[in-house]
Design a protein around this motif. Sequence first.
Motif, PDB file in Angstrom:
ATOM      1  N   LEU A 167       0.924  -1.121   0.060  1.00 41.89           N
ATOM      2  CA  LEU A 167       0.010   0.107  -0.109  1.00 41.89           C
ATOM      3  C   LEU A 167       0.885   1.226  -0.004  1.00 41.89           C
ATOM      4  CD1 LEU A 167      -2.550  -1.002   2.574  1.00 41.89           C
ATOM      5  CD2 LEU A 167      -3.203  -0.619   0.346  1.00 41.89           C
ATOM      6  N   ARG A 168       0.344   2.330  -0.573  1.00 43.42           N
ATOM      7  CA  ARG A 168       1.025   3.324  -0.589  1.00 43.42           C
ATOM      8  C   ARG A 168       0.070   4.546  -0.463  1.00 43.42           C
ATOM      9  NH1 ARG A 168       1.361   6.240  -5.637  1.00 43.42           N
ATOM     10  NH2 ARG A 168       1.023   4.784  -7.333  1.00 43.42           N
ATOM     11  N   GLU A 175      -1.009   8.211  -1.894  1.00 35.77           N
ATOM     12  CA  GLU A 175      -0.884   9.244  -2.858  1.00 35.77           C
ATOM     13  C   GLU A 175      -1.602  10.597  -2.777  1.00 35.77           C
ATOM     14  OE1 GLU A 175      -1.859   9.533  -7.535  1.00 35.77           O
ATOM     15  OE2 GLU A 175      -0.307   8.187  -7.302  1.00 35.77           O
ATOM     16  N   GLU A 208      -4.885   9.447  -1.307  1.00 34.29           N
ATOM     17  CA  GLU A 208      -5.752   8.233  -1.854  1.00 34.29           C
ATOM     18  C   GLU A 208      -4.761   6.963  -1.632  1.00 34.29           C
ATOM     19  OE1 GLU A 208      -8.036   6.715  -5.725  1.00 34.29           O
ATOM     20  OE2 GLU A 208      -6.556   8.437  -5.843  1.00 34.29           O
ATOM     21  N   VAL A 211      -3.372   3.365  -2.547  1.00 27.83           N
ATOM     22  CA  VAL A 211      -3.191   3.047  -3.714  1.00 27.83           C
ATOM     23  C   VAL A 211      -2.521   1.572  -3.470  1.00 27.83           C
ATOM     24  CG1 VAL A 211      -1.862   2.916  -5.919  1.00 27.83           C
ATOM     25  CG2 VAL A 211      -2.751   4.867  -4.853  1.00 27.83           C
ATOM     26  N   TYR A 212      -2.998   0.373  -3.976  1.00 28.28           N
ATOM     27  CA  TYR A 212      -2.791  -0.899  -3.803  1.00 28.28           C
ATOM     28  C   TYR A 212      -2.018  -1.671  -5.016  1.00 28.28           C
ATOM     29  CZ  TYR A 212      -2.876  -6.044  -2.654  1.00 28.28           C
ATOM     30  OH  TYR A 212      -2.667  -7.164  -2.337  1.00 28.28           O
ATOM     31  N   THR A 213      -1.180  -2.209  -4.658  1.00 28.82           N
ATOM     32  CA  THR A 213      -0.305  -3.144  -5.850  1.00 28.82           C
ATOM     33  C   THR A 213      -0.031  -4.547  -5.181  1.00 28.82           C
ATOM     34  OG1 THR A 213       0.969  -1.164  -6.204  1.00 28.82           O
ATOM     35  CG2 THR A 213       1.691  -3.235  -7.026  1.00 28.82           C
ATOM     36  N   GLU A 218      -2.015  -1.347 -10.644  1.00 23.75           N
ATOM     37  CA  GLU A 218      -2.083  -0.985  -9.447  1.00 23.75           C
ATOM     38  C   GLU A 218      -3.496  -0.601  -9.217  1.00 23.75           C
ATOM     39  OE1 GLU A 218       0.668   1.986  -8.271  1.00 23.75           O
ATOM     40  OE2 GLU A 218      -0.344   3.595  -9.456  1.00 23.75           O
ATOM     41  N   LEU A 219      -3.999  -0.652  -8.063  1.00 25.51           N
ATOM     42  CA  LEU A 219      -5.618  -0.138  -7.726  1.00 25.51           C
ATOM     43  C   LEU A 219      -5.654   1.084  -7.074  1.00 25.51           C
ATOM     44  CD1 LEU A 219      -8.677  -0.834  -8.020  1.00 25.51           C
ATOM     45  CD2 LEU A 219      -8.297  -2.277  -5.741  1.00 25.51           C
ATOM     46  N   ARG A 220      -6.222   2.119  -7.688  1.00 22.35           N
ATOM     47  CA  ARG A 220      -6.323   3.402  -6.965  1.00 22.35           C
ATOM     48  C   ARG A 220      -7.822   3.072  -6.265  1.00 22.35           C
ATOM     49  NH1 ARG A 220      -3.003   7.131  -8.935  1.00 22.35           N
ATOM     50  NH2 ARG A 220      -4.329   8.794  -7.956  1.00 22.35           N
ATOM     51  N   THR A 221      -7.671   3.066  -4.838  1.00 27.23           N
ATOM     52  CA  THR A 221      -8.941   2.661  -4.032  1.00 27.23           C
ATOM     53  C   THR A 221     -10.132   3.523  -3.936  1.00 27.23           C
ATOM     54  OG1 THR A 221      -8.167   3.392  -1.986  1.00 27.23           O
ATOM     55  CG2 THR A 221      -7.487   1.323  -2.649  1.00 27.23           C
TER      56      THR A 221
END
Length: 863
Positions: free
Chosen positions: A307-308, A310, A321, A323-325, A348-351
Amino acid sequence: MLSRSTELVECSRVPFAAGLAAHGERTALIVDGRDVTYRELADRVDAVVHRLGSTRRLVLITGGNALDPIVAYLAALAAGHPVLLVPGGNADTLAAMIEAYRPDVVVDDGRFDEHAPGTTHDLHPDLALLLSTSGSTGSPKLVRLSHDNVQANAEAIATYLDIRNTDRAITTLPMHYCYGLSVLHSHLLCGAGVVLTDRSVTEPEFWNLVRNHRVSALAGVPYTFDLLDRVGFADLDLSCLRYVTQAGGRLDPERVRGYTALGQRRGFDFVVMYGQTEATARMAYLPPELAAQHPDTIGIPVPGGSLRIEPVPESDDGAGELVYTGPNVMLGYATTPGDLALGRVVDELRTGDLAVRTDAGLYRIVGRRSRFAKLFGLRIDLQRVDAVLGDHGLVACCAGGDDQLVVAVVEADPRQVRKLAARASGLPEPAVRVVPVAELPRTENGKPDFRAVAALADRAPGDPSADGGPIDLSRLRSLYTEILATDGVTDDSTFVDLGGDSLTYVRTSVRLEKLLGTLPADWHTTPLRELAAAAGRPRRGLRTVETNVLIRALAIVLIVGSHLHLFALVGGAHVLLAAAGYNFARFNLAGSRGVRLRHTLASVARIALPSAVWIGGVVAVTGAHPLSSVFLLNGVFGPDAWTREWRYWFVEALVYIVLGIAVLLAIPWVDERERRFPFAFPMVLVVAGLLTRYQVIGPDTPTSQILASYVVFWLFPLGWAAARAVAVWQRVVVSAMALVTVPGFFHDEPGRTALVVGGLLLLVWVPRLWWPALFVRPVEVLAGASLFIYLTHFTVYPYLRDIDPWLAFAASLAVGVAYQQLWIGLGRLWGRWRPRSFGAPAVAGREPTGNPARTVTVTGTGG
């Protein structure tokens, strides 16, 4: 026209679905009490694989927690056929998906319908599964998931939950929902078992399955935990439970802390999880050992993921936001059949969730980018408004309307909600529209339905349909509030949940039927909004009356009249003892063991207190009875032969019988047996009671045999069994027991025997009777006041019978009714100033666990 890539050899497969046979004879699924081994499941899957053929096709499957849809689903995954999974039992959604995506094969409730001999689609080799997003069930916008997505997410979940092949899960969520599907995936991956059921956690049968099959894993969305609170989950004996998981939305931090502490006491882990359909279910989890200190976080990434945060321009508090990879991130979306040929378009998934990372390295969700509304030039964070309302104990959800903030709230003061929402949003109060609802609108997956909340703004204030039915629900709420002396009535309340008893049952049923026309047999456990929706028209000049209500009214008339020698129809009190057991089963056996005990002890108090006060007053004024009668101890200290001290035998017998059962059910093992065997349990008590009825055990008391509490005991569980007899054979058993055991009990009194047997058979076979509407109100009054009439008539009629026996008869009834009204008034006064339990307000729409204010009475008659 067939596509160019149609052979199964060209595609990948989901390994755990293709390798089921490796787990051999271990139990894979439990269906209707029968174990399906992994080897048997693999054979069934192979048969369906063969039926699907060698051409790779789009297979639409209507999901369900049953064997056939699961076999079809696993077969498609094992062979490489892409699956479009839709809700079962929803014809509209099925038709819409068939029209939108033209599947080659439709498997609906186990039935195969081949729409094409091969395939009409160009299907990407990696495509395994198509699911609606959690907020758009039935929408043509689908999430495209690969074989690797499905396998990787199952492996991650199995790793952090430490799922073992000895574990057993149970289906609490629909199969078409990614959370429910992930439970199936992760357990089959590990060779564990899954119990298939559509039972709700509110049903005793669900918990019977949990105990019988030693279920170790339980999954739920926030709404599931609302229901668990209602059924007294904290008091259930579930020694087999190893872990409980929660996802599908934010759970209040205090409840996270509470369930974590409960798990520590009871030996299970409580795991909060975070995910989206776009991540094949899970992206983060909160390790159980961190939940008590960090209950407001989603924890850490699942194994294999990261997770990160942004930064986003609209955030001014450091949030960004999330963001999951990871290997479980979807391939992308599909909106048309042509999109099924696409490969991966996202890495990647921008949640869409706004989050912060805490000093402990955990992630906390603080809002959602898409849940903002622009009103009066202000950007409103709807998620934050929801959180503020939740922190004040409100069950609420808000949405942005055209020119106002719409707040749906479950039974709360609209003025308070409006002030809180205005303060949290920065809007003026007139810009906040508060709409009271029976329960929050939810999607099929149990999540708040924000579109439905916004649509509530279109309802006209005061529109009856806004409350869910043609009947004005405010009148029904007012009726319950008045009779049950409680302020906690909602459109979702039931009579039993609010502490209804057999005395208030009479008044409530008669007045409800007057409003609604007719009442279903289970009205006392039916929410008000459903009662209103099912309202019907009464027959002209007739109304239905509950048989047990009619019995109580007629019995007290027979008792008083027989004592005045106006007629000679005796035996009513013994029928009423069975009716007491009947009502005990209906009103006192809901909730956890602790709730049951409190209800039952309160029932005893509500019988014993008015009795002791009246008898004590008689003793003080006339000295007609010894003190043992005041304390209902005549059976212990009184004479064996019939004397005036035995007049109150019914109250005494009832109090001791109910006290004995309360002690019995307070034992965890006994309580569990009663829940598992609701009909057999009272029948065992009947058999035990027959030992004293036939004097196999106990003292020899021939004179007062038909009055002693331990001798008449068997009638109480016989009535209890009558209430639990739902099948015809069970009713036959109860009837046969009555026909065999009552004759001979009253010696040479065939009329009394016939009256008691007839009353018992009516309880078993005729739940309601049509009755002239003109006489319904008198029946209500007499049945409701029957206990009080019984107590007072011994004192009233001796002074008047020599003047006029019918005057004495009328006066006896009238004084009893007046004494009842006195106690009703005292109860209302108590209800106004009694202290709140634990000093905390109840959350609207949800009953606090262990509320001591709820009381239930078993019966209200004697004779």
